[in-house]
Design a protein around this motif. Structure first.
Motif, PDB file in Angstrom:
ATOM      1  N   SER A   1       0.837  -1.199   0.000  1.00 49.15           N
ATOM      2  CA  SER A   1       0.000   0.000   0.000  1.00 49.15           C
ATOM      3  C   SER A   1       0.869   1.245   0.000  1.00 49.15           C
ATOM      4  O   SER A   1       1.974   1.240   0.558  1.00 49.15           O
ATOM      5  CB  SER A   1      -0.902   0.018   1.238  1.00 49.15           C
ATOM      6  OG  SER A   1      -1.732  -1.116   1.284  1.00 49.15           O
TER       7      SER A   1
ATOM      8  N   LEU B   1       1.226  11.524  -0.759  1.00 51.88           N
ATOM      9  CA  LEU B   1       0.825  10.123  -0.817  1.00 51.88           C
ATOM     10  C   LEU B   1       0.542   9.700  -2.261  1.00 51.88           C
ATOM     11  O   LEU B   1       0.882   8.581  -2.675  1.00 51.88           O
ATOM     12  CB  LEU B   1      -0.405   9.890   0.059  1.00 51.88           C
ATOM     13  CG  LEU B   1      -0.801   8.437   0.335  1.00 51.88           C
ATOM     14  CD1 LEU B   1       0.292   7.718   1.096  1.00 51.88           C
ATOM     15  CD2 LEU B   1      -2.111   8.379   1.116  1.00 51.88           C
TER      16      LEU B   1
ATOM     17  N   ALA C   1       2.384   6.768  -4.502  1.00 51.40           N
ATOM     18  CA  ALA C   1       1.636   5.723  -5.205  1.00 51.40           C
ATOM     19  C   ALA C   1       2.002   5.683  -6.689  1.00 51.40           C
ATOM     20  O   ALA C   1       2.123   4.607  -7.283  1.00 51.40           O
ATOM     21  CB  ALA C   1       0.135   5.955  -5.034  1.00 51.40           C
TER      22      ALA C   1
ATOM     23  N   VAL D   1      -4.480   4.883  -3.755  1.00 55.08           N
ATOM     24  CA  VAL D   1      -4.460   5.792  -2.605  1.00 55.08           C
ATOM     25  C   VAL D   1      -5.828   5.818  -1.929  1.00 55.08           C
ATOM     26  O   VAL D   1      -5.938   5.739  -0.695  1.00 55.08           O
ATOM     27  CB  VAL D   1      -4.035   7.203  -3.047  1.00 55.08           C
ATOM     28  CG1 VAL D   1      -4.313   8.214  -1.942  1.00 55.08           C
ATOM     29  CG2 VAL D   1      -2.554   7.229  -3.402  1.00 55.08           C
TER      30      VAL D   1
ATOM     31  N   GLY E   1      -4.568   3.446   0.842  1.00 53.92           N
ATOM     32  CA  GLY E   1      -3.523   4.318   1.360  1.00 53.92           C
ATOM     33  C   GLY E   1      -3.441   4.279   2.880  1.00 53.92           C
ATOM     34  O   GLY E   1      -4.447   4.105   3.580  1.00 53.92           O
TER      35      GLY E   1
ATOM     36  N   ILE F   1      -8.912   6.238   3.373  1.00 48.18           N
ATOM     37  CA  ILE F   1      -7.499   6.150   3.736  1.00 48.18           C
ATOM     38  C   ILE F   1      -7.408   5.815   5.220  1.00 48.18           C
ATOM     39  O   ILE F   1      -8.119   6.393   6.051  1.00 48.18           O
ATOM     40  CB  ILE F   1      -6.774   7.472   3.421  1.00 48.18           C
ATOM     41  CG1 ILE F   1      -6.753   7.718   1.912  1.00 48.18           C
ATOM     42  CG2 ILE F   1      -5.356   7.461   3.974  1.00 48.18           C
ATOM     43  CD1 ILE F   1      -6.099   9.037   1.518  1.00 48.18           C
TER      44      ILE F   1
END
Length: 533
Positions: free
Chosen positions: A91, A118, A122, A293, A297, A348
């Motif tokens: 992840s 983030l 990714a 994400v 995430g 998330i």
């Protein structure tokens, strides 16, 4: 979709979506010692995420992740549990310190940068996965381009035959035909120029694959990185302005190239990267990264106790309550504008952590407390925990130190009593000075290995030793000091000789006495230990 665990083949027995919480905890046990309550909490949260993916879209949208807050002193494994969990699930993972938003003069970034960072992580992850898929195709295409540089296509056969290799040129002269090859060359006298050129390219390809052309020089058109730069002054971020300057000014941001000479081996690596970027669909990479994400995430909010409190700001610092209210929408679920599109933070997983020495979780504003329904407390490390940390994990500190010295041909061993002694010293120093948890073991271990790391390479090798035909090395002796003048007396190393099937080997054995000799003198001096340990 099944995601397989990274690692050796024996570690890939179970797909991730088939792992029970007990099996997830067992995987975390390979890297983190103790803290079973925290491991159980993250394992349940991960399992619930897998369960949610199997539900209908209507119901799945209504199920929100159960965010976790970890309470415990520094160095007990809070960050490591979250990091290993992210690796286990493949992840996107981001660690951010909540206290950075309270720094004096903090400008230019806001809490929404957490989501943007983030997404960038990714995208890098998905791009690497796509590069592995097209790696073979990219290498073949780069190989063809490299052969075109080494042997450009010729219009006629006569031109290819008359080509003479000169130093520094890109054309390679093939070996001339010998009288014994007359029959062979006669058999190809009626070949078309294209067939002869193809055979020449195949011979050149074979030489390249064997590494015979690595040191030759070719000239490539590479991208010019010295692009003009300018800054757009605005009170909004570039993501909020929704302006793509590269589309507005294509001439200014055009791909300029310049000639550059490099070795064949370097040119091949450069061409492989170019071909990989050409084969990858970045629109697909961006779409998959944003989906990853939003669905899987993980954000680790460290030092959340530093922003706990409801007092107003009485100076230039940003108030703690103000920072909590800024973070709240991200944790609660909102949509953030990025240059890759809108990203939702509803699903998330947020894992917060803090020591909470001065403050307590109830000092957070009620809205933020409600977004972290799961609270787990991590225990301080004991002597037995220190012993396990030194030996049990896959990449334990003892295994790391032993492997480092093995690169120089040194065999290092720790007795069980020596490991227990180092654990005792770490526990004692943590009690008498600041408690920094398992990080204290790094300092203790480096202090123990200080003389070994410094003296052993000279002790175990002879600078004039040569390996004979029988594989016998010259006598092992201590080399002369490199510098003249008075030197600090060095304690003798604990070297023993051991008989093996191949003969006698020298082994450095670290025992409790050697550990006390290296560490005890500093631990006794409390004032000095505060600075060194």
């Amino acid at each position: 979709m099944a995601i397989f665990l990274p690692g050796a083949a024996e570690d890939q027995a179970l797909a991730l979506d088939e792992m029970t919480p007990r099996e997830i905890v067992a995987e975390l046990d390979k890297y983190v010692v103790g803290q079973q309550a925290a491991k159980r909490a993250v394992a349940i949260a991960l399992r619930n995420r897998m369960r949610r993916q199997k539900l209908s879209p209507e119901l799945a949208d209504e199920i929100m992740p159960k965010n976790i807050i970890m309470i415990g002193p520094t160095g007990v494994g809070k960050t490591e549990i979250a990091r290993r969990l992210a690796k286990l699930t493949n992840s996107p993972f981001l660690k951010v310190e909540a206290s950075k938003f309270t720094e004096v003069g903090y400008v230019g970034r806001d809490v929404e940068s957490i989501v943007r960072d983030l997404v960038e992580i990714a995208i890098d992850m998905v791009r690497e996965e796509k590069m592995e898929e097209v790696e073979d195709k990219a290498e073949l295409a780069a190989e063809d381009r490299l052969i075109d540089l080494l042997l450009p296509p010729t219009p006629t056969a006569a031109t290819a035959a008359a080509a003479v290799h000169e130093p520094g040129s890109n054309v390679i002269q093939l070996p001339a035909a010998t009288p014994q090859d007359d029959s062979h060359s006669h058999s190809h006298s009626d070949d078309k120029p294209g067939d002869r050129e193809q055979r020449t390219r195949e011979k050149l390809r074979q030489q390249f694959r064997e590494g015979k052309l690595d040191e030759r020089t070719v000239e490539l058109d590479v991208r010019d990185r010295n692009q003009p730069s300018f800054e757009v002054i605005s009170n909004q971020g570039s993501e909020e302005m929704d302006i793509n300057l590269k589309d507005m000014l294509p001439g200014l941001f055009g791909q300029r190239t310049k000639k550059r000479k490099m070795r064949v081996a370097e040119a091949f690596d450069y061409l492989v990267q170019e071909e990989e970027n050409r084969l990858i669909d970045m629109d697909q990479v961006t779409r998959l990264a944003v989906e990853r994400v939003e669905d899987s995430g993980i954000v680790f909010l460290d030092e959340i106790d530093k922003i706990a409190g409801r007092e107003g700001g009485h100076g230039p610092d940003v108030s703690r309550e103000g920072v909590q209210r800024d973070i709240l929408p991200i944790v609660e679920g909102t949509t953030v504008s990025t240059k890759y599109g809108m990203v939702s933070t509803d699903h998330i997983l947020f894992i917060a952590a803090g020591a909470f020495h001065v403050s307590k979780p109830s000092d957070l504003i009620p809205e933020l407390q409600g977004r972290f329904p799961i609270r787990v407390e991590l225990n301080s490390l004991t002597v037995n925990d220190f012993i396990r940390i030194l030996t049990e994990p896959k990449s334990s500190l003892v295994k790391q130190s032993t492997a480092l010295l093995e690169t120089e041909g040194l065999k290092l061993e720790f007795t069980k009593e020596a490991i227990a002694e180092m654990a005792q010293f770490a526990f004692r120093v943590n009690e008498t000075t600041e408690n920094i948890g398992a990080r204290r073991l790094h300092t203790i271990l480096e202090r123990v290995l200080d003389e070994i790391s410094f003296q052993a390479p000279d002790l175990f090798k002879s600078p004039r030793a040569e390996i004979t035909e029988e594989g016998v090395v010259g006598e092992i002796h201590v080399s002369a000091p490199l510098t003249s003048g008075p030197q600090m007396p060095s304690p003798p190393l604990p070297v023993i000789e051991r008989q093996t099937a191949t003969g006698t080997e020298k082994v450095i054995v670290v025992d409790p006495e050697y550990v006390r000799q290296q560490v005890a003198s500093i631990v006794k001096d409390q004032d000095l230990s505060r600075y060194i340990l």
